[in-house]
Design a protein around this motif. Structure first.
Motif, PDB file in Angstrom:
ATOM      1  N   HIS A   6     -14.167  37.730 -79.502  1.00 46.12           N
ATOM      2  CA  HIS A   6     -14.879  38.031 -78.260  1.00 46.12           C
ATOM      3  C   HIS A   6     -15.248  36.749 -77.531  1.00 46.12           C
ATOM      4  CE1 HIS A   6     -18.695  39.403 -76.062  1.00 46.12           C
ATOM      5  NE2 HIS A   6     -17.640  39.821 -75.372  1.00 46.12           N
TER       6      HIS A   6
ATOM      7  N   GLN B 189     -20.785  42.781 -82.245  1.00 49.61           N
ATOM      8  CA  GLN B 189     -19.590  43.601 -82.463  1.00 49.61           C
ATOM      9  C   GLN B 189     -19.384  43.736 -83.968  1.00 49.61           C
ATOM     10  OE1 GLN B 189     -17.946  45.234 -80.303  1.00 49.61           O
ATOM     11  NE2 GLN B 189     -18.394  44.255 -78.341  1.00 49.61           N
TER      12      GLN B 189
ATOM     13  N   HIS C 234     -10.234  45.647 -87.801  1.00 49.73           N
ATOM     14  CA  HIS C 234     -10.477  46.364 -86.553  1.00 49.73           C
ATOM     15  C   HIS C 234     -11.938  46.279 -86.109  1.00 49.73           C
ATOM     16  CE1 HIS C 234      -6.727  48.910 -87.616  1.00 49.73           C
ATOM     17  NE2 HIS C 234      -6.402  47.883 -86.858  1.00 49.73           N
ATOM     18  N   CYS C 235     -12.113  46.299 -84.801  1.00 49.28           N
ATOM     19  CA  CYS C 235     -13.446  46.261 -84.210  1.00 49.28           C
ATOM     20  C   CYS C 235     -13.770  47.663 -83.696  1.00 49.28           C
ATOM     21  CB  CYS C 235     -13.480  45.262 -83.057  1.00 49.28           C
ATOM     22  SG  CYS C 235     -15.081  45.155 -82.250  1.00 49.28           S
TER      23      CYS C 235
ATOM     24  N   GLU D 120     -13.557  48.841 -79.764  1.00 45.57           N
ATOM     25  CA  GLU D 120     -13.070  47.779 -78.872  1.00 45.57           C
ATOM     26  C   GLU D 120     -11.592  47.499 -79.141  1.00 45.57           C
ATOM     27  OE1 GLU D 120     -14.800  46.353 -76.481  1.00 45.57           O
ATOM     28  OE2 GLU D 120     -16.673  47.362 -76.969  1.00 45.57           O
ATOM     29  N   ASP D 121     -10.923  46.971 -78.148  1.00 43.33           N
ATOM     30  CA  ASP D 121      -9.505  46.651 -78.280  1.00 43.33           C
ATOM     31  C   ASP D 121      -9.343  45.197 -78.718  1.00 43.33           C
ATOM     32  OD1 ASP D 121      -6.783  46.837 -78.202  1.00 43.33           O
ATOM     33  OD2 ASP D 121      -6.652  46.480 -76.038  1.00 43.33           O
ATOM     34  N   MET D 122      -9.876  44.888 -79.887  1.00 45.45           N
ATOM     35  CA  MET D 122      -9.689  43.560 -80.454  1.00 45.45           C
ATOM     36  C   MET D 122      -9.849  43.668 -81.967  1.00 45.45           C
ATOM     37  SD  MET D 122     -13.182  41.576 -79.398  1.00 45.45           S
ATOM     38  CE  MET D 122     -14.775  42.328 -79.588  1.00 45.45           C
ATOM     39  N   ALA D 123      -9.355  42.658 -82.655  1.00 39.82           N
ATOM     40  CA  ALA D 123      -9.397  42.673 -84.114  1.00 39.82           C
ATOM     41  C   ALA D 123      -9.413  41.237 -84.624  1.00 39.82           C
ATOM     42  CB  ALA D 123      -8.187  43.414 -84.667  1.00 39.82           C
TER      43      ALA D 123
END
Ligand code: FES
Length: 124
Positions: free
Chosen positions: A64, A86, A94-95, A98-101
């Motif tokens: 982030h 987060q 995986h988060c 949210e679209d992030m990892a």
């Protein structure tokens, strides 16, 4: 070379990637319920040790805004980033929502030491 040293220096291939095991020191260097950051060839790795003793390893920086994940709250197989809270799954990376990892690494205890397995594509 002792059997432990042979394990730590072991390299192997799955046909696509050659993996490397790295000894990050004793498990006692990571207090139960906390995380610690390490650097291996310019690669930042965070190691977490849950209160039940289970080990996890991930990249050390939050995607982030670069929060120091090793300083986050650890429990239930997850870490909460200390900057903006987060929550990341320590097994999948995986988060939640949210679209992030984050990248995760295989890690285990070998004779009281933390041994993490790193693919060369992640080494500088
Ligand atoms: S830097 Fe980790 S949630 Fe913002």
């Amino acid at each position: 070379m002792t059997p432990f040293e042979e394990r730590v220096e072991r390299r192997w291939s799955d046909g696509k990637t050659t993996w490397r095991s790295v000894d990050l020191g004793t498990v006692d260097s990571v207090p139960l319920g906390e995380g610690r950051a390490y650097t291996v060839n310019n690669l930042g790795i965070a190691v977490f040790r849950q209160r039940d003793g289970q080990l996890f390893a991930t990249e050390s920086t939050c995607p982030h805004r670069n929060g120091p994940l090793a300083d986050g709250l650890v429990g239930d197989g997850k870490v909460i980033c200390p900057l903006h809270a987060q929550k990341f799954d320590l097994t999948t990376g995986h988060c939640a929502g949210e679209d992030m990892a984050i990248r995760t690494y295989p890690v285990r205890e070998v004779h009281g030491h933390i041994v993490v397995e790193i693919g060369p594509q992640t080494l500088a």
